[in-house]
Design a protein around this motif. Structure first.
Motif, PDB file in Angstrom:
ATOM      1  N   VAL A  10       0.766  -1.081  -0.312  1.00 13.21           N
ATOM      2  CA  VAL A  10       0.040  -0.113   0.090  1.00 13.21           C
ATOM      3  C   VAL A  10       0.566   1.635   0.199  1.00 13.21           C
ATOM      4  O   VAL A  10       0.371   2.601  -0.750  1.00 13.21           O
ATOM      5  N   LEU A  11       1.871   0.724   0.884  1.00  8.66           N
ATOM      6  CA  LEU A  11       2.699   2.545   1.052  1.00  8.66           C
ATOM      7  C   LEU A  11       3.714   2.623   0.126  1.00  8.66           C
ATOM      8  O   LEU A  11       4.469   4.074  -0.419  1.00  8.66           O
ATOM      9  N   GLY A  12       4.172   1.526  -0.708  1.00  6.13           N
ATOM     10  CA  GLY A  12       5.068   1.378  -1.801  1.00  6.13           C
ATOM     11  C   GLY A  12       5.958   1.270  -1.115  1.00  6.13           C
ATOM     12  O   GLY A  12       7.356   2.368  -2.107  1.00  6.13           O
ATOM     13  N   GLU A  13       6.617   1.027  -0.106  1.00  7.62           N
ATOM     14  CA  GLU A  13       7.749   1.092   0.436  1.00  7.62           C
ATOM     15  C   GLU A  13       7.872  -0.137   1.387  1.00  7.62           C
ATOM     16  O   GLU A  13       8.075  -0.345   1.528  1.00  7.62           O
ATOM     17  N   PRO A  14       9.487  -0.933   0.298  1.00  4.25           N
ATOM     18  CA  PRO A  14       9.687  -2.077   0.215  1.00  4.25           C
ATOM     19  C   PRO A  14      10.339  -1.766   2.288  1.00  4.25           C
ATOM     20  O   PRO A  14      10.141  -3.203   2.454  1.00  4.25           O
ATOM     21  N   SER A  15      10.912  -0.830   2.652  1.00  2.00           N
ATOM     22  CA  SER A  15      11.552  -1.022   3.939  1.00  2.00           C
ATOM     23  C   SER A  15      10.291  -1.129   5.380  1.00  2.00           C
ATOM     24  O   SER A  15      10.582  -0.642   6.480  1.00  2.00           O
ATOM     25  N   ALA A  16       8.728  -0.945   4.718  1.00  2.00           N
ATOM     26  CA  ALA A  16       8.040  -0.574   5.525  1.00  2.00           C
ATOM     27  C   ALA A  16       7.787  -1.752   6.771  1.00  2.00           C
ATOM     28  O   ALA A  16       8.293  -2.587   6.075  1.00  2.00           O
ATOM     29  N   ALA A  17       7.195  -1.587   8.113  1.00  2.00           N
ATOM     30  CA  ALA A  17       7.151  -2.590   9.162  1.00  2.00           C
ATOM     31  C   ALA A  17       5.960  -2.203   9.695  1.00  2.00           C
ATOM     32  O   ALA A  17       6.088  -1.070   9.902  1.00  2.00           O
ATOM     33  N   VAL A  18       5.691  -3.699   9.659  1.00  2.00           N
ATOM     34  CA  VAL A  18       4.354  -3.299  11.296  1.00  2.00           C
ATOM     35  C   VAL A  18       4.680  -3.381  12.531  1.00  2.00           C
ATOM     36  O   VAL A  18       6.133  -4.593  12.823  1.00  2.00           O
ATOM     37  N   THR A  33       4.833   9.098  15.750  1.00  2.00           N
ATOM     38  CA  THR A  33       6.704   9.847  15.808  1.00  2.00           C
ATOM     39  C   THR A  33       7.414   8.522  15.262  1.00  2.00           C
ATOM     40  O   THR A  33       8.549   8.993  14.863  1.00  2.00           O
ATOM     41  N   GLN A  34       6.804   7.353  15.922  1.00  2.00           N
ATOM     42  CA  GLN A  34       8.146   6.219  14.671  1.00  2.00           C
ATOM     43  C   GLN A  34       7.607   6.218  13.736  1.00  2.00           C
ATOM     44  O   GLN A  34       9.044   5.626  12.931  1.00  2.00           O
ATOM     45  N   ALA A  35       6.550   6.289  13.134  1.00  2.00           N
ATOM     46  CA  ALA A  35       7.101   6.654  11.662  1.00  2.00           C
ATOM     47  C   ALA A  35       7.865   7.454  11.327  1.00  2.00           C
ATOM     48  O   ALA A  35       8.026   7.368   9.735  1.00  2.00           O
ATOM     49  N   ALA A  39      11.103   6.893   9.364  1.00  2.68           N
ATOM     50  CA  ALA A  39      11.646   7.484   7.371  1.00  2.68           C
ATOM     51  C   ALA A  39      12.527   8.399   7.162  1.00  2.68           C
ATOM     52  O   ALA A  39      12.856   9.131   6.948  1.00  2.68           O
ATOM     53  N   GLY A  40      13.348   8.667   8.844  1.00  2.00           N
ATOM     54  CA  GLY A  40      14.246   9.489   8.656  1.00  2.00           C
ATOM     55  C   GLY A  40      13.902  10.964   9.507  1.00  2.00           C
ATOM     56  O   GLY A  40      15.571  11.753   9.226  1.00  2.00           O
ATOM     57  N   HIS A  41      13.348  10.984   9.843  1.00  4.15           N
ATOM     58  CA  HIS A  41      12.512  12.265  10.085  1.00  4.15           C
ATOM     59  C   HIS A  41      12.261  12.397  12.160  1.00  4.15           C
ATOM     60  O   HIS A  41      12.185  11.790  12.128  1.00  4.15           O
ATOM     61  N   ASP A  42      13.421  13.704  12.232  1.00  7.81           N
ATOM     62  CA  ASP A  42      12.072  14.388  13.718  1.00  7.81           C
ATOM     63  C   ASP A  42      10.526  15.070  13.775  1.00  7.81           C
ATOM     64  O   ASP A  42      10.836  15.636  13.242  1.00  7.81           O
ATOM     65  N   VAL A  43       9.392  13.905  14.221  1.00 10.30           N
ATOM     66  CA  VAL A  43       8.401  14.676  13.998  1.00 10.30           C
ATOM     67  C   VAL A  43       8.665  16.333  14.659  1.00 10.30           C
ATOM     68  O   VAL A  43       7.604  17.313  14.558  1.00 10.30           O
ATOM     69  N   THR A  44       9.279  16.509  15.758  1.00 12.07           N
ATOM     70  CA  THR A  44       9.216  17.904  16.505  1.00 12.07           C
ATOM     71  C   THR A  44       9.832  19.564  15.676  1.00 12.07           C
ATOM     72  O   THR A  44       9.778  20.560  15.507  1.00 12.07           O
ATOM     73  N   ASP A  55       9.874  18.709  24.682  1.00 12.99           N
ATOM     74  CA  ASP A  55       9.162  18.543  23.731  1.00 12.99           C
ATOM     75  C   ASP A  55       9.868  16.537  23.655  1.00 12.99           C
ATOM     76  O   ASP A  55      10.266  16.969  22.672  1.00 12.99           O
ATOM     77  N   ASP A  56       9.317  15.781  23.499  1.00  9.61           N
ATOM     78  CA  ASP A  56       9.145  14.333  22.524  1.00  9.61           C
ATOM     79  C   ASP A  56       8.288  14.305  21.512  1.00  9.61           C
ATOM     80  O   ASP A  56       7.307  15.749  21.606  1.00  9.61           O
ATOM     81  N   GLY A  57       8.421  13.767  21.448  1.00  8.04           N
ATOM     82  CA  GLY A  57       7.527  14.046  19.854  1.00  8.04           C
ATOM     83  C   GLY A  57       5.944  13.701  20.270  1.00  8.04           C
ATOM     84  O   GLY A  57       5.208  14.014  19.465  1.00  8.04           O
TER      85      GLY A  57
END
Length: 112
Positions: A10-18, A33-35, A39-44, A55-57
Motif C-alpha cells: 500500500v505504501l510502496g515502501e519496501p522497508s515499511a514494517a508493522v 512519531t515512530q512512523a 523515515a529518518g525524520h524527527d517529528v518535533t 518535548d518528545d514527539g
C-alpha cells in the motif's frame, strides 16, 4: 498476504514494517512519531508541529493538536460526550476551548 506485506504494498515502501506499540494513553502520538522516525525524520522538527524545549514527539503532537482546537472542535467533542461516547469521558469537566486545550496537553502517561 501478511499485514507487513500489505503495508509495504500500500505504501510502496519496501522497508515499511508493522511494529508493536504498547498502550500508554499516548500510543497514537507515539505511532505517528515512530512512523516519522522510521523515515529518518524527527517529528518535533517538522514544519507545522509545535514543539517546546524538552518535548518528545508525542508531546509535540499533543501540543499541535491542542493548538488546533477551535469552537467547532470544542462543540463536536462536547456533543460526543453528551451522546455518551466513552472515548470522550475526559470532557466531563471541560467547559470551554481553553480548558480543552489544557486537557489535551496532559500526556496519557500522566492522566492515569
Amino acid at each position: 498476504m501478511s499485514r507487513g506485506g500489505a503495508v509495504k504494498t500500500v505504501l510502496g515502501e519496501p522497508s515499511a514494517a508493522v511494529v508493536s506499540v504498547k498502550p500508554s494513553g499516548d500510543c497514537f502520538y507515539e505511532c505517528v512519531t515512530q512512523a516519522f522516525s522510521s523515515a529518518g525524520h524527527d517529528v518535533t522538527q517538522m514544519q507545522g508541529v509545535f514543539s517546546d524545549d524538552g518535548d518528545d514527539g508525542a508531546m509535540a503532537l499533543r501540543r499541535t493538536a491542542a493548538a488546533a482546537v477551535d469552537t467547532e472542535i470544542f462543540n463536536q467533542f462536547a456533543m460526543y460526550h453528551t451522546a455518551g461516547l466513552p472515548d470522550f469521558n475526559f470532557m466531563r469537566k471541560v467547559e470551554n476551548e481553553q480548558m480543552l486545550r489544557e486537557r489535551m496537553l496532559v500526556a496519557g502517561k500522566r492522566a492515569g
